[in-house]
Design a protein around this motif. Structure first.
Motif, mmCIF file in Angstrom:
data_model
loop_
_atom_site.group_PDB
_atom_site.id
_atom_site.type_symbol
_atom_site.label_atom_id
_atom_site.label_comp_id
_atom_site.label_asym_id
_atom_site.label_seq_id
_atom_site.Cartn_x
_atom_site.Cartn_y
_atom_site.Cartn_z
ATOM 1 N N TRP A 35 25.592 21.571 -27.120
ATOM 2 C CA TRP A 35 26.045 20.934 -28.342
ATOM 3 C C TRP A 35 27.563 20.907 -28.328
ATOM 4 O O TRP A 35 28.213 21.774 -27.741
ATOM 5 N N THR A 36 28.128 19.916 -28.996
ATOM 6 C CA THR A 36 29.574 19.856 -29.154
ATOM 7 C C THR A 36 29.885 19.272 -30.515
ATOM 8 O O THR A 36 29.004 18.727 -31.182
ATOM 9 N N THR A 37 31.122 19.390 -30.931
ATOM 10 C CA THR A 37 31.546 18.745 -32.161
ATOM 11 C C THR A 37 32.727 17.837 -31.836
ATOM 12 O O THR A 37 33.610 18.209 -31.063
ATOM 13 N N ILE A 38 32.669 16.627 -32.388
ATOM 14 C CA ILE A 38 33.718 15.628 -32.169
ATOM 15 C C ILE A 38 33.952 14.915 -33.488
ATOM 16 O O ILE A 38 33.011 14.406 -34.102
ATOM 17 N N ASN A 39 35.196 14.905 -33.920
ATOM 18 C CA ASN A 39 35.588 14.212 -35.154
ATOM 19 C C ASN A 39 34.696 14.577 -36.344
ATOM 20 O O ASN A 39 34.322 13.716 -37.139
ATOM 21 N N GLY A 40 34.305 15.847 -36.440
ATOM 22 C CA GLY A 40 33.535 16.317 -37.590
ATOM 23 C C GLY A 40 32.030 16.162 -37.478
ATOM 24 O O GLY A 40 31.295 16.614 -38.338
ATOM 25 N N GLY A 41 31.560 15.526 -36.412
ATOM 26 C CA GLY A 41 30.124 15.403 -36.190
ATOM 27 C C GLY A 41 29.660 16.433 -35.181
ATOM 28 O O GLY A 41 30.453 16.913 -34.365
ATOM 29 N N VAL A 42 28.397 16.798 -35.248
ATOM 30 C CA VAL A 42 27.811 17.730 -34.272
ATOM 31 C C VAL A 42 26.810 16.934 -33.438
ATOM 32 O O VAL A 42 25.993 16.188 -33.988
ATOM 33 N N TYR A 43 26.899 17.104 -32.117
ATOM 34 C CA TYR A 43 26.110 16.298 -31.187
ATOM 35 C C TYR A 43 25.388 17.187 -30.185
ATOM 36 O O TYR A 43 25.984 18.132 -29.661
ATOM 37 N N ASN A 44 24.135 16.849 -29.914
ATOM 38 C CA ASN A 44 23.377 17.525 -28.864
ATOM 39 C C ASN A 44 23.455 16.632 -27.634
ATOM 40 O O ASN A 44 22.785 15.605 -27.553
ATOM 41 N N LEU A 45 24.280 17.033 -26.667
ATOM 42 C CA LEU A 45 24.527 16.210 -25.482
ATOM 43 C C LEU A 45 23.696 16.635 -24.275
ATOM 44 O O LEU A 45 23.913 16.138 -23.175
ATOM 45 N N THR A 46 22.730 17.530 -24.469
ATOM 46 C CA THR A 46 21.957 18.066 -23.355
ATOM 47 C C THR A 46 21.391 16.957 -22.467
ATOM 48 O O THR A 46 21.541 16.987 -21.252
ATOM 49 N N SER A 47 20.760 15.965 -23.076
ATOM 50 C CA SER A 47 20.124 14.911 -22.280
ATOM 51 C C SER A 47 21.135 13.923 -21.696
ATOM 52 O O SER A 47 20.801 13.146 -20.808
ATOM 53 N N TRP A 48 22.358 13.957 -22.159
ATOM 54 C CA TRP A 48 23.397 13.021 -21.709
ATOM 55 C C TRP A 48 24.159 13.549 -20.503
ATOM 56 O O TRP A 48 24.798 12.778 -19.782
ATOM 57 N N ILE A 49 24.086 14.855 -20.259
ATOM 58 C CA ILE A 49 24.882 15.468 -19.194
ATOM 59 C C ILE A 49 24.726 14.711 -17.875
ATOM 60 O O ILE A 49 25.712 14.298 -17.264
ATOM 61 N N ALA A 50 23.492 14.527 -17.431
ATOM 62 C CA ALA A 50 23.236 13.881 -16.146
ATOM 63 C C ALA A 50 23.509 12.376 -16.178
ATOM 64 O O ALA A 50 23.662 11.754 -15.132
ATOM 65 N N GLU A 51 23.574 11.791 -17.382
ATOM 66 C CA GLU A 51 23.752 10.341 -17.516
ATOM 67 C C GLU A 51 25.217 9.919 -17.651
ATOM 68 O O GLU A 51 25.531 8.748 -17.490
ATOM 69 N N HIS A 52 26.090 10.839 -17.970
ATOM 70 C CA HIS A 52 27.478 10.506 -18.285
ATOM 71 C C HIS A 52 28.161 9.819 -17.106
ATOM 72 O O HIS A 52 28.219 10.376 -16.014
ATOM 73 N N PRO A 53 28.693 8.615 -17.326
ATOM 74 C CA PRO A 53 29.333 7.886 -16.220
ATOM 75 C C PRO A 53 30.515 8.638 -15.601
ATOM 76 O O PRO A 53 30.809 8.459 -14.427
ATOM 77 N N GLY A 54 31.169 9.482 -16.383
ATOM 78 C CA GLY A 54 32.322 10.229 -15.876
ATOM 79 C C GLY A 54 31.948 11.525 -15.182
ATOM 80 O O GLY A 54 32.824 12.300 -14.811
ATOM 81 N N GLY A 55 30.657 11.763 -15.006
ATOM 82 C CA GLY A 55 30.208 12.962 -14.302
ATOM 83 C C GLY A 55 29.796 14.090 -15.232
ATOM 84 O O GLY A 55 30.259 14.176 -16.364
ATOM 85 N N GLU A 56 28.913 14.930 -14.708
ATOM 86 C CA GLU A 56 28.388 16.051 -15.488
ATOM 87 C C GLU A 56 29.471 17.017 -15.935
ATOM 88 O O GLU A 56 29.443 17.525 -17.044
ATOM 89 N N ALA A 57 30.421 17.281 -15.052
ATOM 90 C CA ALA A 57 31.439 18.302 -15.332
ATOM 91 C C ALA A 57 32.195 18.015 -16.623
ATOM 92 O O ALA A 57 32.527 18.941 -17.372
ATOM 93 N N ASN A 58 32.459 16.731 -16.889
ATOM 94 C CA ASN A 58 33.221 16.388 -18.091
ATOM 95 C C ASN A 58 32.452 16.690 -19.365
ATOM 96 O O ASN A 58 33.056 17.014 -20.385
ATOM 97 N N ILE A 59 31.141 16.589 -19.326
ATOM 98 C CA ILE A 59 30.345 16.952 -20.505
ATOM 99 C C ILE A 59 30.183 18.466 -20.574
ATOM 100 O O ILE A 59 30.302 19.061 -21.646
#
Length: 95
Positions: A35-59
């Motif tokens: 999970w992360t918080t960005i601009n006041g929102g809370v996001y579950n990015l677990t499923s996005w890690i492998a999909e992120h175009p900029g690579g897993e490490a950035n997530i």
């Protein structure tokens, strides 16, 4: 015989906004629970890690922290990253 009248009920929906503290977000800090918080929102990015175009490490670097500065610096108000991020929103950060 009189048929029973048909009754329709309109469901009452109350919008529920889940709220989380940074302490709660900080416990979701790894690849299998990110999970992360960005601009006041809370996001579950677990499923996005492998999909992120900029690579897993950035997530992975954002798991469990407030990643507002990193997200804004990298994506600078671009529509596509913002709309993709919105699909992972699970709540709002409370201080």
């Amino acid at each position: 015989e009189n048929p029973k009248p048909t009754t329709y009920t309109t469901p009452i929906t109350t919008p529920t906004t889940n709220t989380y503290t940074l302490l709660q977000v900080s416990t979701h800090n790894n690849k299998s629970d990110c999970w992360t918080t960005i601009n006041g929102g809370v996001y579950n990015l677990t499923s996005w890690i492998a999909e992120h175009p900029g690579g897993e490490a950035n997530i992975l670097k954002t798991c469990g922290i407030d990643a507002t500065a990193a997200f804004n610096a990298q994506h600078n108000g671009q529509a596509r990253p913002a709309s993709e991020l919105a699909s992972f929103k699970i709540g709002t950060l409370i201080k």
